[in-house]
Design a protein around this motif. Sequence first.
Motif, PDB file in Angstrom:
ATOM      1  N   GLN A  23      50.531  34.989  49.636  1.00 12.93           N
ATOM      2  CA  GLN A  23      50.606  34.816  48.184  1.00 12.93           C
ATOM      3  C   GLN A  23      51.694  33.801  47.825  1.00 12.93           C
ATOM      4  OE1 GLN A  23      48.602  35.979  45.986  1.00 12.93           O
ATOM      5  NE2 GLN A  23      49.652  35.642  44.056  1.00 12.93           N
TER       6      GLN A  23
ATOM      7  N   VAL B  11      51.151  23.927  44.204  1.00 13.06           N
ATOM      8  CA  VAL B  11      52.012  23.089  43.360  1.00 13.06           C
ATOM      9  C   VAL B  11      52.406  21.813  44.114  1.00 13.06           C
ATOM     10  CG1 VAL B  11      54.259  22.991  42.180  1.00 13.06           C
ATOM     11  CG2 VAL B  11      52.857  25.059  42.023  1.00 13.06           C
TER      12      VAL B  11
ATOM     13  N   VAL C 230      34.963  29.775  40.322  1.00 16.33           N
ATOM     14  CA  VAL C 230      36.258  30.470  40.190  1.00 16.33           C
ATOM     15  C   VAL C 230      36.406  31.028  38.775  1.00 16.33           C
ATOM     16  CG1 VAL C 230      38.774  30.197  40.222  1.00 16.33           C
ATOM     17  CG2 VAL C 230      37.392  29.105  41.997  1.00 16.33           C
TER      18      VAL C 230
ATOM     19  N   ASN D  20      47.012  46.323  31.476  1.00 16.37           N
ATOM     20  CA  ASN D  20      48.114  46.317  30.508  1.00 16.37           C
ATOM     21  C   ASN D  20      47.903  47.384  29.448  1.00 16.37           C
ATOM     22  OD1 ASN D  20      49.548  43.750  31.351  1.00 16.37           O
ATOM     23  ND2 ASN D  20      47.473  42.983  31.020  1.00 16.37           N
TER      24      ASN D  20
ATOM     25  N   GLU E 131      48.718  47.374  26.364  1.00 10.85           N
ATOM     26  CA  GLU E 131      48.245  46.818  25.074  1.00 10.85           C
ATOM     27  C   GLU E 131      46.747  46.530  25.096  1.00 10.85           C
ATOM     28  OE1 GLU E 131      50.413  45.345  27.096  1.00 10.85           O
ATOM     29  OE2 GLU E 131      50.158  43.170  27.197  1.00 10.85           O
ATOM     30  N   ASP E 132      46.202  46.208  26.290  1.00  8.31           N
ATOM     31  CA  ASP E 132      44.751  45.989  26.408  1.00  8.31           C
ATOM     32  C   ASP E 132      44.010  47.321  26.317  1.00  8.31           C
ATOM     33  OD1 ASP E 132      45.570  43.406  26.934  1.00  8.31           O
ATOM     34  OD2 ASP E 132      45.189  43.519  29.082  1.00  8.31           O
TER      35      ASP E 132
ATOM     36  N   ARG F  65      43.985  48.530  22.673  1.00  6.93           N
ATOM     37  CA  ARG F  65      43.103  47.738  21.804  1.00  6.93           C
ATOM     38  C   ARG F  65      41.630  47.994  22.099  1.00  6.93           C
ATOM     39  NH1 ARG F  65      41.933  42.557  23.279  1.00  6.93           N
ATOM     40  NH2 ARG F  65      43.729  42.700  24.633  1.00  6.93           N
TER      41      ARG F  65
ATOM     42  N   HIS G 149      38.067  37.431  43.918  1.00  3.69           N
ATOM     43  CA  HIS G 149      38.719  36.356  43.163  1.00  3.69           C
ATOM     44  C   HIS G 149      39.904  35.795  43.971  1.00  3.69           C
ATOM     45  CE1 HIS G 149      40.052  35.092  38.806  1.00  3.69           C
ATOM     46  NE2 HIS G 149      39.997  34.071  39.616  1.00  3.69           N
TER      47      HIS G 149
ATOM     48  N   LEU H 288      40.867  31.992  45.510  1.00  3.35           N
ATOM     49  CA  LEU H 288      42.119  31.230  45.358  1.00  3.35           C
ATOM     50  C   LEU H 288      42.659  30.812  46.721  1.00  3.35           C
ATOM     51  CD1 LEU H 288      44.076  33.160  42.595  1.00  3.35           C
ATOM     52  CD2 LEU H 288      42.481  31.273  42.352  1.00  3.35           C
TER      53      LEU H 288
ATOM     54  N   VAL I 271      54.477  26.777  36.237  1.00  2.47           N
ATOM     55  CA  VAL I 271      54.161  27.691  37.348  1.00  2.47           C
ATOM     56  C   VAL I 271      55.446  28.012  38.134  1.00  2.47           C
ATOM     57  CG1 VAL I 271      52.895  27.962  39.527  1.00  2.47           C
ATOM     58  CG2 VAL I 271      51.758  26.938  37.558  1.00  2.47           C
TER      59      VAL I 271
ATOM     60  N   ARG J  23      54.311  43.067  35.419  1.00  3.26           N
ATOM     61  CA  ARG J  23      53.779  42.304  34.289  1.00  3.26           C
ATOM     62  C   ARG J  23      54.001  40.802  34.501  1.00  3.26           C
ATOM     63  NH1 ARG J  23      52.379  42.894  28.879  1.00  3.26           N
ATOM     64  NH2 ARG J  23      52.482  45.145  28.993  1.00  3.26           N
TER      65      ARG J  23
ATOM     66  N   ARG K 182      51.630  39.580  37.095  1.00  2.00           N
ATOM     67  CA  ARG K 182      50.261  39.391  36.602  1.00  2.00           C
ATOM     68  C   ARG K 182      50.147  38.071  35.839  1.00  2.00           C
ATOM     69  NH1 ARG K 182      50.650  44.915  35.540  1.00  2.00           N
ATOM     70  NH2 ARG K 182      50.959  44.612  33.308  1.00  2.00           N
TER      71      ARG K 182
ATOM     72  N   HIS L  58      51.954  35.422  36.402  1.00  2.00           N
ATOM     73  CA  HIS L  58      52.014  34.390  37.438  1.00  2.00           C
ATOM     74  C   HIS L  58      50.641  34.242  38.106  1.00  2.00           C
ATOM     75  CE1 HIS L  58      54.782  32.658  40.853  1.00  2.00           C
ATOM     76  NE2 HIS L  58      53.859  31.823  40.492  1.00  2.00           N
ATOM     77  N   GLN L  59      50.043  35.378  38.428  1.00  2.00           N
ATOM     78  CA  GLN L  59      48.723  35.368  39.058  1.00  2.00           C
ATOM     79  C   GLN L  59      47.707  34.703  38.138  1.00  2.00           C
ATOM     80  OE1 GLN L  59      47.985  36.153  42.060  1.00  2.00           O
ATOM     81  NE2 GLN L  59      45.769  36.334  42.062  1.00  2.00           N
TER      82      GLN L  59
ATOM     83  N   LEU M 118      47.893  31.064  38.524  1.00  2.00           N
ATOM     84  CA  LEU M 118      47.248  30.569  39.750  1.00  2.00           C
ATOM     85  C   LEU M 118      45.735  30.510  39.576  1.00  2.00           C
ATOM     86  CD1 LEU M 118      49.201  32.350  42.620  1.00  2.00           C
ATOM     87  CD2 LEU M 118      49.651  30.151  41.569  1.00  2.00           C
ATOM     88  N   GLU M 119      45.195  31.514  38.869  1.00  2.43           N
ATOM     89  CA  GLU M 119      43.746  31.575  38.675  1.00  2.43           C
ATOM     90  C   GLU M 119      43.250  30.479  37.734  1.00  2.43           C
ATOM     91  OE1 GLU M 119      43.590  36.462  39.211  1.00  2.43           O
ATOM     92  OE2 GLU M 119      43.121  35.565  37.284  1.00  2.43           O
TER      93      GLU M 119
ATOM     94  N   TYR N  15      52.136  37.257  27.053  1.00  8.51           N
ATOM     95  CA  TYR N  15      51.922  38.249  28.120  1.00  8.51           C
ATOM     96  C   TYR N  15      53.225  39.003  28.390  1.00  8.51           C
ATOM     97  CZ  TYR N  15      49.033  40.096  31.946  1.00  8.51           C
ATOM     98  OH  TYR N  15      48.260  40.900  32.751  1.00  8.51           O
TER      99      TYR N  15
ATOM    100  N   GLY O 261      54.143  41.369  25.793  1.00  3.75           N
ATOM    101  CA  GLY O 261      53.203  42.485  25.605  1.00  3.75           C
ATOM    102  C   GLY O 261      52.410  42.388  24.317  1.00  3.75           C
ATOM    103  N   SER O 262      52.234  41.167  23.791  1.00  6.03           N
ATOM    104  CA  SER O 262      51.510  41.005  22.524  1.00  6.03           C
ATOM    105  C   SER O 262      50.007  41.177  22.718  1.00  6.03           C
ATOM    106  CB  SER O 262      51.781  39.616  21.965  1.00  6.03           C
ATOM    107  OG  SER O 262      50.859  39.312  20.943  1.00  6.03           O
ATOM    108  N   SER O 263      49.369  41.790  21.721  1.00  6.92           N
ATOM    109  CA  SER O 263      47.908  41.945  21.803  1.00  6.92           C
ATOM    110  C   SER O 263      47.193  40.682  21.314  1.00  6.92           C
ATOM    111  CB  SER O 263      47.462  43.171  21.013  1.00  6.92           C
ATOM    112  OG  SER O 263      47.772  42.977  19.658  1.00  6.92           O
TER     113      SER O 263
ATOM    114  N   ARG P 156      47.411  37.973  22.930  1.00  8.73           N
ATOM    115  CA  ARG P 156      47.239  37.206  24.161  1.00  8.73           C
ATOM    116  C   ARG P 156      45.827  36.634  24.356  1.00  8.73           C
ATOM    117  NH1 ARG P 156      47.372  41.156  27.945  1.00  8.73           N
ATOM    118  NH2 ARG P 156      45.650  40.423  29.206  1.00  8.73           N
ATOM    119  N   PRO P 157      44.744  37.430  24.175  1.00  7.93           N
ATOM    120  CA  PRO P 157      43.412  36.876  24.463  1.00  7.93           C
ATOM    121  C   PRO P 157      43.054  35.680  23.588  1.00  7.93           C
ATOM    122  CG  PRO P 157      43.330  39.265  24.311  1.00  7.93           C
ATOM    123  CD  PRO P 157      44.694  38.862  23.828  1.00  7.93           C
TER     124      PRO P 157
END
Lengths: 144, 144, 144
Positions: free
Chosen positions: A70, A78, B25, B44, B46-47, B50, B69, B73, C25, C64, C67, C69-70, C73-74, C114, C117-119, C121-122
């Motif tokens: 990872q 990067v 991807v 999360n 918050e998810d 909601r 997934h 990567l 990143v 958190r 996640r 960071h991941q 990467l995605e 993220y 922790g805000s909702s 985010r999406p």
Amino acid sequence: MSLWSLDNPAFTDYAFYAGVLAVKVMAMGVITGYYRMTKKAFANPEDAKRLGAKDVKVDADVERVRRAHQNDLENITVFWILGLLFLLTNPSPATARLIFRAYTGSRIGYTILYISGSSLRPGVYIVGVICNVFMVFRIICTFW
Amino acid sequence: MSLWSLDNPAFTDYAFYAGVLAVKVMAMGVITGYYRMTKKAFANPEDAKRLGAKDVKVDADVERVRRAHQNDLENITVFWILGLLFLLTNPSPATARLIFRAYTGSRIGYTILYISGSSLRPGVYIVGVICNVFMVFRIICTFW
Amino acid sequence: MSLWSLDNPAFTDYAFYAGVLAVKVMAMGVITGYYRMTKKAFANPEDAKRLGAKDVKVDADVERVRRAHQNDLENITVFWILGLLFLLTNPSPATARLIFRAYTGSRIGYTILYISGSSLRPGVYIVGVICNVFMVFRIICTFW
């Protein structure tokens, strides 16, 4: 002369070291597979069944290899893009080679120290980070 | 003729298959979202709140999609850089197209077999690995 | 004129924003380190020992950040390759700049939301996805 050209020795050096780092990333998959086999620690029920384990299992050594893998994904992806863009800042071939070599050495050393559980790991890690920071600094200053 | 040029059919093939793999991807993010919704398994709080779940939850099917997934990567990022550098070794357009197609087919097949829990997964995986190994071998031999 | 050339303003814009996203990143690694230190939550026994924690520990805030960071990467690795290939579709410099800026803004905003922790985010996430989908659509249509 175009900077992304086989006439530019920094470019062919980039191609070589980017390739070496790809081998290094691919090797992590092989090492993970080796540890999963010897430890009988599989992530999927169908793998466990096929390979003679009773159930899926989490193993500390497998997790350690996966963290090293990872860390490669977080850092070497990067490097791949930064190295390519760094060539556009027209570095001297000697500077470029030094950075690509230092980065590649740092990443290989890092993984060896990670898997062996050495506390010297951060000292080797920082070398790679410095290479990436130097390259991105040059890129951002050039293309501001 | 530059090898990274729209006049080189291997280059435009690379652009196409690299793009298809990017769609692949990105599709993993959509599939993960779909499984999280239908399983009410969110990472999360918050998810969860909601979207009508009581709390965060780990679900075996969501984890399986996430492993597929993650495998993308670990592998497709390597293909993106290797494919680009492989063009610099001046492969015949037919060879390049064969490799890019085999790799893309392998990755799509791998994910389908992974999500369906098939034990045939490793056989399809190895095709993609062979493509990457072939390309990196050519790159390292050329730029040694 | 070659499209991957310093004469093409869309190309130099790509170099700049790809560099900014690389900084973004890399910043995730620093933020993870900061949280691990302040929470005394380390993944490796040798780190825990060296830095004064009793044992390895999983911490919700560290997870958190990991996640987020991941998610980089995605998504950002996909942007790096799509942005480069998108230039080959000969977009107007204004369109390219708009997309690169929107993507970069979306990713920075996404991580801030993220970690806090805000909702919301999406809503910010989808902007980046639209940029990548637009670019890959143009690439696939051009190189079909």
